[in-house]
Write an enzyme that holds these catalytic residues in place. Structure first.
Site, PDB file in Angstrom:
ATOM      1  N   GLY A 396      62.024  21.754  29.204  1.00 42.01           N
ATOM      2  CA  GLY A 396      62.856  20.729  28.330  1.00 42.01           C
ATOM      3  C   GLY A 396      64.385  20.813  28.344  1.00 42.01           C
ATOM      4  N   VAL A 398      68.319  21.362  27.118  1.00 48.16           N
ATOM      5  CA  VAL A 398      69.062  21.958  26.143  1.00 48.16           C
ATOM      6  C   VAL A 398      70.473  20.966  25.567  1.00 48.16           C
ATOM      7  CG1 VAL A 398      70.031  24.176  25.076  1.00 48.16           C
ATOM      8  CG2 VAL A 398      68.060  24.027  26.635  1.00 48.16           C
ATOM      9  N   ASP A 509      61.208  38.337  29.622  1.00 48.86           N
ATOM     10  CA  ASP A 509      62.001  37.451  30.552  1.00 48.86           C
ATOM     11  C   ASP A 509      63.622  37.693  30.461  1.00 48.86           C
ATOM     12  OD1 ASP A 509      62.186  35.563  32.536  1.00 48.86           O
ATOM     13  OD2 ASP A 509      62.220  33.689  31.239  1.00 48.86           O
TER      14      ASP A 509
END
Length: 702
Positions: A396, A398, A509
């Site tokens: 999505g 930001v 990550d």
């Protein structure tokens, strides 16, 4: 000596000598004097909520689980070093603040010292030295001591309280004088305006200190009110303002109607009085519009006021009632529409999120975390305007936003159809209360409404690290001193996650785009959606679903699904090489005979040509020994075998030491994957071409 309180002390009270009439009389007079000097609690105050302070107060740790040290122990020796260093450092810094850790585990002593913003130089050092002396003697060898004074305060602990932004232990002290009963409400409003205005100024100031004044001219109380607020300078503006908001919110309960008062905490405090109690310095004080009463308050005007109140208040109540009914009916209609349209999956996810939030509230009720309304976030982003969009993540967009109070925020808006996004959402919320460190990005709260799920973070003015190190123009801003500060900050954040947080956390990550930079270019590790939580006695785990970013994944994780803290160490080593070289490891870039930065760096190291990989924008004006050490540490982190890699404790030690002989790095992961090993017609998927069933993201994908 001023009266002091020791909350939580477990030391036995001194035994009385043989009583005589004279002794009894003296004790009686001392008891009376003590009771007179203590400030009276505010009316209606829960006296167990916060201890009351006079000129100074101390807290001696937990009464339920007290911990003590021996006078000749290693911990005592570390405290002695702290007591000597922190006052000197605070005075020399010019900001009156110093904090640090002294000694090695398990005897490390953590300490903090802060002088009031107008108390500097030798005066600051003297105040702190006196407080540390008191701290070392007043609590019977307790390992958790806090001492507050008018001009300074100190704290030491055997646990790392510096990693977070907690303000405990908090104390309060009300002035003994009250305003007139009829003026309490008006006076409280003025003081709240003053304290909040000063808090706004303090959180925006580099020193995190501000003062202000306001006039109260309502008969019969005609006074000037002076206010002061301060945070420790290591807090970010949003952290400072959040800390001050937490203690200011206690004013109605603790200080209502008082002509002066204060609430003190380790990280932030405020005070107001009717007499000026601080140095005006350059006179740069916040001025709040005064409250003034009419000089001719006749009976007719009072009568008119009563009539206005009698008419306006009931009408206002009725209007509020109608508005509430309208909103409630509209909300029910929306829910009915969602159910009738067949959105059963989203409804079930909302119920699941509701359970997660409820669990989070129950377990972490003292954490600074807010639930935001959708309309509030829509207003902050101008209805999610493209002008406010910062980027597009894997789950999505930001956005940047600004709340009504002026606080800048970053909003991650998860795609409504993303189940994986929901899992990340839950992971971050469950983790954030347990991760509080200056080098980890702070999650301020979330927004959950129907299918909308958003995470609200503190806003980072300089975006992410990849915007600088992979851009030759912006990269020039990062000289070696700044780059090393970023490297050290990332290492400290990982060390906290792996060793010092309540649970062991593996990020999984770590990459340049997940390192955010604040206004002062300090690094903040972000994006914990793929993180995994381990119990403290667990060191590794297996998974059938490998997640992460191409180029940063450790070989044992990529091929076998085995991940541990050493997986993050590998990613840190890759990131360190990127910071040094300004080159990307992810993607398909050719470096000599390699498609990966690790193999290229190792070959140059073996040929004693490591300097050829240093980012050209650094020029030749960089500390050769320091950069060489960082290259060697990076290569130690990316070794093929996880057992050969250092842990983050060793990495931090190697980065911070001088003259330490480091081991020679062995062959890195993917070293044998070279351009010559592929036929010309083969697609260049570099070192990751042999991996199957791996979920990867692009370098800028999240």
């Amino acid at each position: 000596m001023p009266t002091s309180l020791c909350t939580g002390s477990t030391a036995e009270p001194p035994k009385c000598p043989h009583s005589t009439p004279t002794t009894m009389l003296v004790l009686f007079l001392l008891l009376v004097a003590t009771s007179v000097s203590l400030p009276a609690p505010a009316a209606g105050v829960d006296e167990g909520a916060l201890p009351v302070t006079n000129d100074f107060s101390r807290s001696c740790g937990s009464t339920s689980n007290p911990r003590f040290y021996e006078p000749n122990s290693t911990f005592a020796a570390n405290l002695k070093l702290m007591f000597a260093a922190l006052p000197k450092n605070a005075s020399a810094s010019g900001g009156g603040f110093s904090a640090g850790a002294f000694g090695r585990a398990p005897d490390t002593a953590y300490g903090l010292a802060l002088c009031r913003g107008d108390y500097t130089g030798d005066a600051c050092a003297s105040c702190l030295a006196r407080e540390f002396k008191d701290a070392g003697s007043l609590c019977g060898y307790s390992k958790d001591v806090t001492v507050y004074h008018d001009q300074c305060h100190v704290r030491f602990h055997d646990r790392d309280f510096l990693a977070g932004a907690g303000n405990a232990p908090e104390i309060f002290a009300p002035n003994m004088n009250n305003v007139s009963r009829g003026n309490v409400a008006a006076f409280d409003i003025l003081v709240a305006r003053l304290v909040n205005a000063v808090a706004d100024r303090a959180s925006a100031a580099r020193s995190r200190y501000a003062t202000g004044q306001a006039g109260f001219d309502v008969t019969p109380d005609k006074v000037n009110v002076y206010g002061q607020a301060q945070c420790t300078p290591d807090l970010a503006p949003a952290q400072c303002r959040g800390c001050l908001a937490g203690i200011i919110g206690q004013m109605p309960r603790l200080l209502s109607g008082r002509l002066g008062g204060r609430i003190l905490g380790v990280r932030c405090h405020f005070r107001y009085e009717k007499e000026i109690f601080f140095s005006t310095g350059d006179g740069n004080m916040v001025t709040v519009t005064p409250l003034v009463s009419s000089s001719t308050g006749s009976r007719s005007s009072s009568s008119s006021t009563l009539w206005i109140v009698a008419i306006v208040v009931p009408l206002t109540v009725l209007l509020c009632g109608f508005s509430a009914c309208f909103l409630w009916m509209r909300q029910r209609r929306r829910r009915a529409t969602n159910l009738s349209s067949g959105r059963v999956g989203m409804a079930s996810m909302s119920m699941e999120m509701e359970q997660v939030l409820k669990l989070w509230k129950n377990e972490e009720s003292d954490s600074e975390f807010s639930l935001y309304d959708f309309d509030q976030i829509a207003d902050a982003t101008r209805n999610f305007s493209n002008d406010y969009k910062l980027g597009q993540g894997g789950f999505g967009p930001v956005y940047k936003g600004e709340l009504s109070g002026g606080l800048e925020i970053a909003i991650k808006r998860l795609s409504s159809c993303s189940v994986q996004g929901l899992m990340e959402f839950k992971t971050e919320i469950q983790l954030i209360a347990k991760l509080q460190h200056t080098n980890l990005v702070r999650l301020l709260g979330c927004c959950v409404q129907a299918e909308e799920k958003m995470l609200i973070y503190e806003y980072m003015h300089n975006k992410s690290l990849d915007c600088f190190i992979f851009d030759s123009a912006k990269g020039a801003i990062l000289n070696w001193e700044r780059r090393f500060r970023i490297i050290d900050g990332i290492a400290q954040g990982l060390l906290y996650m792996h060793k010092h947080s309540r649970l062991r956390v593996i990020h999984r990550d770590l990459k340049a785009s997940n390192i955010l930079l604040d206004r002062d270019m300090n690094p903040k590790i972000s994006d914990f959606g793929l993180a995994r939580i381990f119990c403290s006695n667990v060191t590794e785990a297996n998974t059938t679903r490998v997640v992460g970013t191409h180029g940063y994944i450790a070989p044992e994780y990529a091929s076998e699904g085995l991940f541990s803290t050493k997986s993050d160490v590998f990613s840190f080593g890759v990131l360190l090489l990127e910071i040094i070289s300004g080159k990307r490891t992810a993607g398909f870039y050719q470096y000599g005979k390699f498609f990966n930065l690790t193999g290229y760096a190792y070959q140059l190291w073996q040929e004693a040509k490591w300097h050829e990989m240093v980012d050209p924008v650094l020029g030749e004006d960089y500390p050769v020994a320091a950069v060489m050490k960082c290259v060697q540490v990076a290569l130690l982190c990316v070794q093929d075998s996880a057992d050969d890699r250092p842990n983050m404790w060793d990495v931090v030690a190697m980065l911070g030491s001088e003259g330490l002989t480091l081991p020679e790095p062995r062959q890195p992961a993917y070293f044998n994957v070279r351009i010559s090993s592929f036929p010309e017609s083969t697609s260049s998927f570099g070192e990751m071409s042999y991996i199957s069933s791996v979920t990867l993201t692009d370098e800028d994908g999240r």
